[in-house]
Design an enzyme around this catalytic site. Structure first.
Site, PDB file in Angstrom:
ATOM      1  N   ASP A 283     -10.146  10.559   9.479  1.00 26.59           N
ATOM      2  CA  ASP A 283      -9.486   9.652  10.429  1.00 26.59           C
ATOM      3  C   ASP A 283      -9.000   8.413   9.673  1.00 26.59           C
ATOM      4  O   ASP A 283      -9.805   7.674   9.104  1.00 26.59           O
ATOM      5  CB  ASP A 283     -10.480   9.261  11.540  1.00 26.59           C
ATOM      6  CG  ASP A 283      -9.860   8.350  12.595  1.00 26.59           C
ATOM      7  OD1 ASP A 283      -8.650   8.066  12.514  1.00 26.59           O
ATOM      8  OD2 ASP A 283     -10.610   7.924  13.496  1.00 26.59           O
TER       9      ASP A 283
ATOM     10  N   THR B  28       0.855  -1.196   0.000  1.00 21.67           N
ATOM     11  CA  THR B  28       0.000   0.000   0.000  1.00 21.67           C
ATOM     12  C   THR B  28       0.892   1.248   0.000  1.00 21.67           C
ATOM     13  O   THR B  28       1.953   1.268   0.637  1.00 21.67           O
ATOM     14  CB  THR B  28      -0.947   0.006   1.213  1.00 21.67           C
ATOM     15  OG1 THR B  28      -0.183  -0.128   2.406  1.00 21.67           O
ATOM     16  CG2 THR B  28      -1.944  -1.133   1.130  1.00 21.67           C
TER      17      THR B  28
ATOM     18  N   ASP C 163      -6.970  -1.800   7.683  1.00 24.04           N
ATOM     19  CA  ASP C 163      -7.700  -3.039   8.013  1.00 24.04           C
ATOM     20  C   ASP C 163      -8.914  -3.212   7.092  1.00 24.04           C
ATOM     21  O   ASP C 163      -9.254  -4.338   6.715  1.00 24.04           O
ATOM     22  CB  ASP C 163      -8.151  -3.013   9.468  1.00 24.04           C
ATOM     23  CG  ASP C 163      -6.979  -2.833  10.422  1.00 24.04           C
ATOM     24  OD1 ASP C 163      -5.876  -3.309  10.093  1.00 24.04           O
ATOM     25  OD2 ASP C 163      -7.174  -2.204  11.473  1.00 24.04           O
TER      26      ASP C 163
HETATM   27  O1  RIB Z   1      -5.314  -0.657  12.547  1.00 24.66           O
HETATM   28  C1  RIB Z   1      -6.098   0.060  13.463  1.00 24.66           C
HETATM   29  C2  RIB Z   1      -6.240  -0.724  14.733  1.00 24.66           C
HETATM   30  O2  RIB Z   1      -4.973  -0.870  15.302  1.00 24.66           O
HETATM   31  C3  RIB Z   1      -7.076  -0.040  15.788  1.00 24.66           C
HETATM   32  O3  RIB Z   1      -8.437  -0.393  15.735  1.00 24.66           O
HETATM   33  C4  RIB Z   1      -6.400  -0.449  17.081  1.00 24.66           C
HETATM   34  O4  RIB Z   1      -7.169  -1.321  17.865  1.00 24.66           O
HETATM   35  C5  RIB Z   1      -5.091  -1.099  16.671  1.00 24.66           C
HETATM   36  O5  RIB Z   1      -5.139  -2.451  16.814  1.00 24.66           O
END
Ligand code: RIB
Length: 328
Positions: free
Chosen positions: A267, A241, A273
């Site tokens: 944000d 990425t 993820d």
């Molecule tokens: O990638 C973001 C996540 O990283 C957050 O939700 C936090 O919990 C950390 O694990």
């Protein structure tokens, strides 16, 4: 076919795809916004504090489930109120939580600060995530072997990550490893059992011990050479990425750039993820790695427009509408 129609076709395919399994972490994210990050030793005033559902693995699972994929999450929660909160949010997103282990003590937590540019800093306290061990992974191996694809990150103990990768890879289930939080030197068996690596550009530089481009223009780097180095490292397939510049998909000899979707980000928490969860959902539905990454660009862009990680993820319909508006 227009971008929205293509995206809707992929999302329909995801609803009919196989099981996405994610092994790893769940955290309650104690999140506060601030104009800027404090300096060491400095106290600054922030906005109201929110407790939001997070954890890289929980986020990946929630992202895939919100798109309509069949998802099971494997991990451990504690005996505190955060455990019920996190379970409830995952269930609301459509994640299968029946194999999650419960242990005494606190669930995973993080302290997150989000600045006025949407960037974040995160401090992670593993809590119950530390109880995800190789024995637990073996105890859920029958469920894991129903997967079409497995997603892993490194917020869980390495022994569990290695065991999950071994079990799935040996049975021909593709393993997608997000080397995050970044570990530069991974056990050789984990590298061998990883089918696809997901890292960002800075992690790639550290992993391969190469210099970052002086102008920061990773998109113009020699990606065939980088792909060759990744292959020699043991990774035949990878997605790197590049933030606002999109991503590079390396699939054997093929190296393909994937564009980012431009948004006004509020944000960035959990956007990576959301990207990974979408790739998992795409692969489980039989999409190519490149098509999965294209879809992931749309899903992670949507996530950047809202606060929090799971709290910012869209449903398939919301993502399709968002892309439809962008294409106008
Ligand atoms: O990638 C973001 C996540 O990283 C957050 O939700 C936090 O919990 C950390 O694990």
């Amino acid at each position: 076919m227009g971008p929205k129609t293509l995206l809707e076709a992929h999302l329909t395919q995801i609803r009919d795809g196989g099981q996405v399994s994610v092994v790893g972490s769940m955290n309650a994210d104690y999140t506060v916004t601030a104009e800027r990050f404090p300096q060491p030793g400095e106290t600054i005033q922030g906005g109201p504090m929110s407790v939001l559902p997070g954890g890289k693995s929980g986020n990946q699972a929630a992202s895939a489930a919100r798109l309509g994929a069949t998802v099971r999450l494997f991990g451990a929660l504690g005996s505190d109120a955060n455990a019920e909160f996190l379970l409830g949010k995952l269930a609301d997103a459509g994640v299968g939580t029946g194999s999650i282990r419960r242990v005494a003590g606190p669930s995973g937590t993080t302290m997150i600060t989000v600045d006025s540019h949407g960037e974040n800093t995160i401090v992670y306290s593993p809590g119950s995530n530390a109880a995800v061990d190789a024995g637990y992974i073996r105890s859920v191996s029958d469920d894991l072997l129903r997967s079409a694809v497995l997603g892993l990150c490194l917020e869980s103990p390495m022994g569990a990550v290695r065991e999950a990768a071994r079990i799935c890879h040996e049975h021909g289930i593709p393993v997608l490893l997000n080397d995050s939080p970044f570990v530069p030197s991974l056990p050789t068996d984990l590298v061998a059992n990883t089918d696809i690596l997901l890292v960002n550009e800075h992690e790639t530089a550290q992993l391969l011990r190469i210099a970052e481009p002086e102008d920061g223009d990773w998109a113009s780097a020699d990606w065939n050479a980088i792909a060759g180095r990744l292959h020699r490292f043991g990774y035949g397939k990878a997605v790197v990425t590049l933030g606002a510049r999109g991503s590079m998909v390396i699939d054997g000899d093929r190296v393909a750039p994937v564009s980012a979707i431009r948004v006004d980000a509020v944000d960035a928490t959990g956007c990576g993820d959301a990207f990974m969860g979408t790739i998992l959902a795409g692969l489980a539905a039989g999409l190519s790695l490149e098509d999965s990454a294209s879809l992931a660009s749309c899903v992670s862009a949507y996530a950047a427009t809202g606060y929090g990680a799971q709290a910012s993820y869209g449903s398939a319909e919301q993502i399709a509408d968002f892309i439809g508006q962008k294409a106008r």
